[in-house]
Structure formats: structure tokens, C-alpha cells
Scaffold this active site. Structure first.
Site, PDB file in Angstrom:
ATOM      1  N   TRP A 107      56.570  33.681  42.619  1.00 49.37           N
ATOM      2  CA  TRP A 107      57.570  34.639  43.107  1.00 49.37           C
ATOM      3  C   TRP A 107      58.601  33.950  43.972  1.00 49.37           C
ATOM      4  O   TRP A 107      59.798  34.204  43.856  1.00 49.37           O
ATOM      5  CB  TRP A 107      56.896  35.789  43.851  1.00 49.37           C
ATOM      6  CG  TRP A 107      55.969  36.555  42.950  1.00 49.37           C
ATOM      7  CD1 TRP A 107      54.613  36.667  43.091  1.00 49.37           C
ATOM      8  CD2 TRP A 107      56.313  37.288  41.759  1.00 49.37           C
ATOM      9  NE1 TRP A 107      54.103  37.423  42.064  1.00 49.37           N
ATOM     10  CE2 TRP A 107      55.110  37.816  41.242  1.00 49.37           C
ATOM     11  CE3 TRP A 107      57.512  37.531  41.097  1.00 49.37           C
ATOM     12  CZ2 TRP A 107      55.082  38.589  40.071  1.00 49.37           C
ATOM     13  CZ3 TRP A 107      57.491  38.301  39.933  1.00 49.37           C
ATOM     14  CH2 TRP A 107      56.295  38.811  39.424  1.00 49.37           C
ATOM     15  N   ASP A 174      59.417  38.329  51.672  1.00 54.88           N
ATOM     16  CA  ASP A 174      58.899  39.122  50.557  1.00 54.88           C
ATOM     17  C   ASP A 174      57.441  39.445  50.884  1.00 54.88           C
ATOM     18  O   ASP A 174      56.586  38.567  50.833  1.00 54.88           O
ATOM     19  CB  ASP A 174      59.016  38.301  49.262  1.00 54.88           C
ATOM     20  CG  ASP A 174      58.391  39.007  48.052  1.00 54.88           C
ATOM     21  OD1 ASP A 174      57.866  40.136  48.210  1.00 54.88           O
ATOM     22  OD2 ASP A 174      58.448  38.421  46.948  1.00 54.88           O
ATOM     23  N   LYS A 198      52.200  47.293  44.719  1.00 53.77           N
ATOM     24  CA  LYS A 198      50.994  46.539  45.051  1.00 53.77           C
ATOM     25  C   LYS A 198      50.208  47.225  46.164  1.00 53.77           C
ATOM     26  O   LYS A 198      49.026  47.429  46.046  1.00 53.77           O
ATOM     27  CB  LYS A 198      51.351  45.109  45.474  1.00 53.77           C
ATOM     28  CG  LYS A 198      52.271  44.374  44.498  1.00 53.77           C
ATOM     29  CD  LYS A 198      51.534  43.427  43.598  1.00 53.77           C
ATOM     30  CE  LYS A 198      52.348  42.878  42.443  1.00 53.77           C
ATOM     31  NZ  LYS A 198      53.600  42.213  42.779  1.00 53.77           N
TER      32      LYS A 198
HETATM   33  C1  LIG Z   1      54.736  41.444  42.142  1.00 56.95           C
HETATM   34  C2  LIG Z   1      55.570  40.646  43.060  1.00 56.95           C
HETATM   35  C3  LIG Z   1      56.964  40.556  42.911  1.00 56.95           C
HETATM   36  C4  LIG Z   1      57.716  41.169  41.747  1.00 56.95           C
HETATM   37  O1  LIG Z   1      57.816  42.520  41.900  1.00 56.95           O
HETATM   38  P1  LIG Z   1      58.641  43.394  40.824  1.00 56.95           P
HETATM   39  O2  LIG Z   1      58.637  44.721  41.491  1.00 56.95           O
HETATM   40  O3  LIG Z   1      57.881  43.337  39.550  1.00 56.95           O
HETATM   41  O4  LIG Z   1      59.984  42.821  40.690  1.00 56.95           O
HETATM   42  C5  LIG Z   1      57.672  39.813  43.840  1.00 56.95           C
HETATM   43  N1  LIG Z   1      57.072  39.189  44.847  1.00 56.95           N
HETATM   44  C6  LIG Z   1      55.727  39.253  45.032  1.00 56.95           C
HETATM   45  C7  LIG Z   1      55.112  38.543  46.175  1.00 56.95           C
HETATM   46  C8  LIG Z   1      54.952  39.986  44.148  1.00 56.95           C
HETATM   47  O5  LIG Z   1      53.625  40.039  44.314  1.00 56.95           O
END
Ligand SMILES: *Cc1c(COP(=O)(O)O)cnc(C)c1O
Length: 362
Positions: A107, A174, A198
Site C-alpha cells: 500500500w 494511512d 477494514k
Molecule cells: C486495503 C488498504 C488500502 C486500499 O484500500 P481501498 O479502499 O481498496 O482503496 C490502502 N491502504 C491500506 C493500509 C489498506 O489496508
């Protein structure tokens, strides 16, 4: 109305991940009859009082749980956390400035790729050399960087930043896969974003919390939909917001608050992670894939010493109604995601199966 009385499945899915049963129940009811309007949440105006209440509350809950004041704004935007990989540099990276990134996984490297398209981007530390199985530490942060971008938890490789760097450079993080799972000092961050699917709701909305003073400094001509200031001005309703995922997030955050908030869930998450890591370390058939001090409490990656035994072990956990522990294709083996809504009991079921497997293999 259907109720959730199906066979209990122990859901370790990495994302979209498990949600509290009561949240699923309430959300499904709102699809049919929202707020006793005899209308679905999905068929009323987002400008109605009833939905505005949802938007206000889901924005306020983020600030409350993060314990921040009005210097921050909360947005719920579409297009996933991946959209933030582009929006962050687009809004924060000055035309002659520099963005600093720490590359701790898939990511993070996707975020770096987007930033490079927008401006001068420096990767100041990386754990790519060891397949992202640790968190780089002690790196130097260029004091003139417009921001430093971190990924708090690496969903795929199972590492997690335990101590965030102290710096005067605005921190962007993030937190998609560990938001509201543990205490963090949110005021140390200029911008936090997280895809909801998540640990805080349903796919389709991404929470972005921004300290307002960092905006408006790039001199870039901004496309409206990519401009945080446009969304802030529109109260996160510049365009029709993803109403259902926002509602699910509101319910999930209310559930968290009602049960004792971050200090409660942090303890539960610690217990869950300890239980599973202790078994991985004790059981001679398994081993963990990451540096011990950087182990994620959310995504636990582990392998069998003898990969050829996988079908045997798979049979055992499947019989116990365990779901979603197959490892990511880049790592293989197993990944158990222990998001907030996963009960300790589910981890115990998995650990029991690991013990049973050990016995069976003699
Ligand atoms: C799943 C994830 C993403 C991507 O998320 P999307 O909503 O599919 O764009 C980005 N960063 C992390 C740390 C993730 O676990």
C-alpha cells in the site's frame, strides 16, 4: 425481518472485514425502514434532516474517538483509500516542494507511485529489502518536506508501526487497517485517512481527517472533486456521499464508544494478538513471518514449516467454521485478521485448532 441466527462463522477476513452483528442487523433494518420513515435509507435525500444527522454524527464520532478539536475536519469520500494516495500529494505537495515517504509494503508503494506523478517524492526509508517483514526505524526526516507519509499497519505483510516518529514535518498516515484499534495521539498527525472496510464500516467510503492549517498552500489549480477544501466547504456533501457506508461507519463507531471506546478495544485487541502470537511461537509446526517487535495486532501472518502439511491443517480449521485465514498471495501460508469486531473467542477457536493439529501430527 431476517435475523442473524446462522451458524457462527469465525471471520478472520482481511478486508472487507468482520463487523459487529448488531451493526449488520441495524444496517439491514435501515435499508427497509430508516428512522421510522417507512422509507429506506437508500431512497431518501442526503440533504434530508434524517441523513444529515447521520453525517454529522459519523463526523463527530471520529473527532471524539481521536480526541481532537475544531482545528480538524472529517470527510467521508468515495473511491477508497487508494484515492487518497493521489489526493494527499495533490493537496499537500507544493510545486517546488518535496514529499517524504516510508515504504513499508504494497500500500505504501502504491501511495509513492501516485505522489511521484504529482511532484518531487523522496522515499526516506524502506523495508523492501526484506520483503517488508519489519518497520524501518531511525531514519532521517528532511526538515523541509511538505509532509511525511506513513502507513500505520501493513495489512498484507503483518507489520505495524508501534512508535511514530517525532517531527515538526506534518505527518500523514494511512490507517486503513488499524484505525481505532489502539490509542494513538491523533494530534501528532496533520492528516489521517482510512478506507472504512477494514476496521470501521463498509466498503465505499474513506474517512479523511485533516488539520485545516495544512491546506491551500500548493498554488496548484485544483479539480473540485480532488480538492479537500471543496469537500470541507460542502460539509462532506459536495457530491452525493456514499450514504450507506457512512451509516454503517456511524453504527460501528457508536458500537465502539458504547462498549468502552479505544481503551477498551485496545485491551481486547492486545489479548487477541497475544493469544495467537504466543501459540505461533510455542507450536513447533508454525512460525511468524515478521520481526517480533513490529508484529501487527491486526493482521497476523504465519506459515507452516512444512508447507506440504497445509491441506491437513486447512481441513481442521474449516471444520471449526473458521473463514478468511488464507494468506495473501504475496506471502502465502496464513493471515488471521483480528479487527475490532472479532471476538477473543474466535481467536481461541483458531488456537485450539492449531494445538489439535500439533497433536495430530504427533
Ligand atoms: C486495503 C488498504 C488500502 C486500499 O484500500 P481501498 O479502499 O481498496 O482503496 C490502502 N491502504 C491500506 C493500509 C489498506 O489496508
Amino acid at each position: 425481518m431476517a435475523t442473524l441466527t446462522m451458524t457462527k462463522v469465525h471471520n478472520f477476513s482481511a478486508g472487507p472485514g468482520i463487523l459487529p452483528a448488531e451493526v449488520l442487523q441495524q444496517a439491514s433494518e435501515a435499508c427497509v425502514n430508516f428512522d421510522n420513515l417507512n422509507l429506506s435509507l437508500l431512497e431518501i435525500s442526503h440533504r434530508s434532516k434524517n441523513f444529515e444527522k447521520v453525517m454529522d454524527e459519523s463526523r463527530a464520532l471520529v473527532k471524539e474517538l481521536f480526541e481532537v478539536g475544531d482545528e480538524y475536519e472529517v470527510l467521508y469520500l468515495g473511491a477508497g483509500a487508494s484515492m487518497q494516495f493521489a489526493m494527499v500529494p495533490y493537496n499537500l505537495l507544493k510545486t517546488n516542494g518535496t514529499a517524504a515517504y516510508v515504504n513499508t509494503g504494497v500500500w505504501a508503494s502504491k501511495a509513492i507511485k501516485e505522489a511521484k506523478m504529482i511532484g518531487n517524492t523522496k522515499v526516506i526509508a524502506s523495508s523492501e529489502d526484506k520483503k517488508y517483514n519489519y518497520i524501518p526505524k531511525g531514519y532521517e526526516i528532511p526538515s523541509d518536506a511538505d509532509y511525511l507519509h506513513l502507513t500505520s499497519n501493513n495489512t498484507i505483510y503483518g507489520t505495524q508501526i508501534k512508535n511514530f516518529p517525532k517531527t515538526s514535518v506534518p505527518l500523514v498516515c494511512d490507517m486503513s487497517s488499524d484505525i481505532f484499534s489502539r490509542k494513538v495521539n491523533a494530534k501528532d498527525f496533520a492528516l489521517i485517512y482510512a478506507g472504512a472496510q477494514k476496521n470501521m464500516g463498509a466498503a465505499g467510503s474513506t474517512m479523511v481527517m485533516i488539520r485545516k492549517d495544512i491546506l491551500g498552500k500548493t498554488e496548484r489549480k485544483m479539480l473540485s472533486m480532488l480538492d479537500y477544501q471543496v469537500h470541507i466547504k460542502g460539509g462532506s456533501m459536495y457530491n452525493t456521499p456514499p450514504v450507506f457506508p457512512i451509516y454503517v461507519t456511524m453504527l460501528t463507531l457508536k458500537w465502539l464508544k458504547k462498549n468502552g471506546g479505544i481503551s477498551w478495544i485496545e485491551k481486547v485487541n492486545q489479548q487477541k494478538a497475544d493469544l495467537l502470537y504466543n501459540e505461533i511461537d510455542r507450536n513447533p509446526l508454525f512460525f511468524g513471518t515478521t520481526a517480533k517487535e513490529d508484529r501487527s495486532f491486526m493482521n497476523v501472518c504465519f506459515l507452516l514449516h512444512k508447507a506440504e502439511l497445509e491441506p491437513e491443517f486447512d481441513k481442521l480449521w474449516k471444520e471449526a467454521n473458521i473463514s478468511g485465514i488464507r494468506g495473501h498471495r504475496d506471502v502465502g501460508g496464513y493471515r488471521a485478521s483480528l479487527y475490532n469486531a472479532l471476538p477473543l473467542e474466535s481467536v481461541q477457536v483458531l488456537v485450539d485448532r492449531m494445538k489439535e493439529f500439533e497433536k495430530k501430527m504427533g
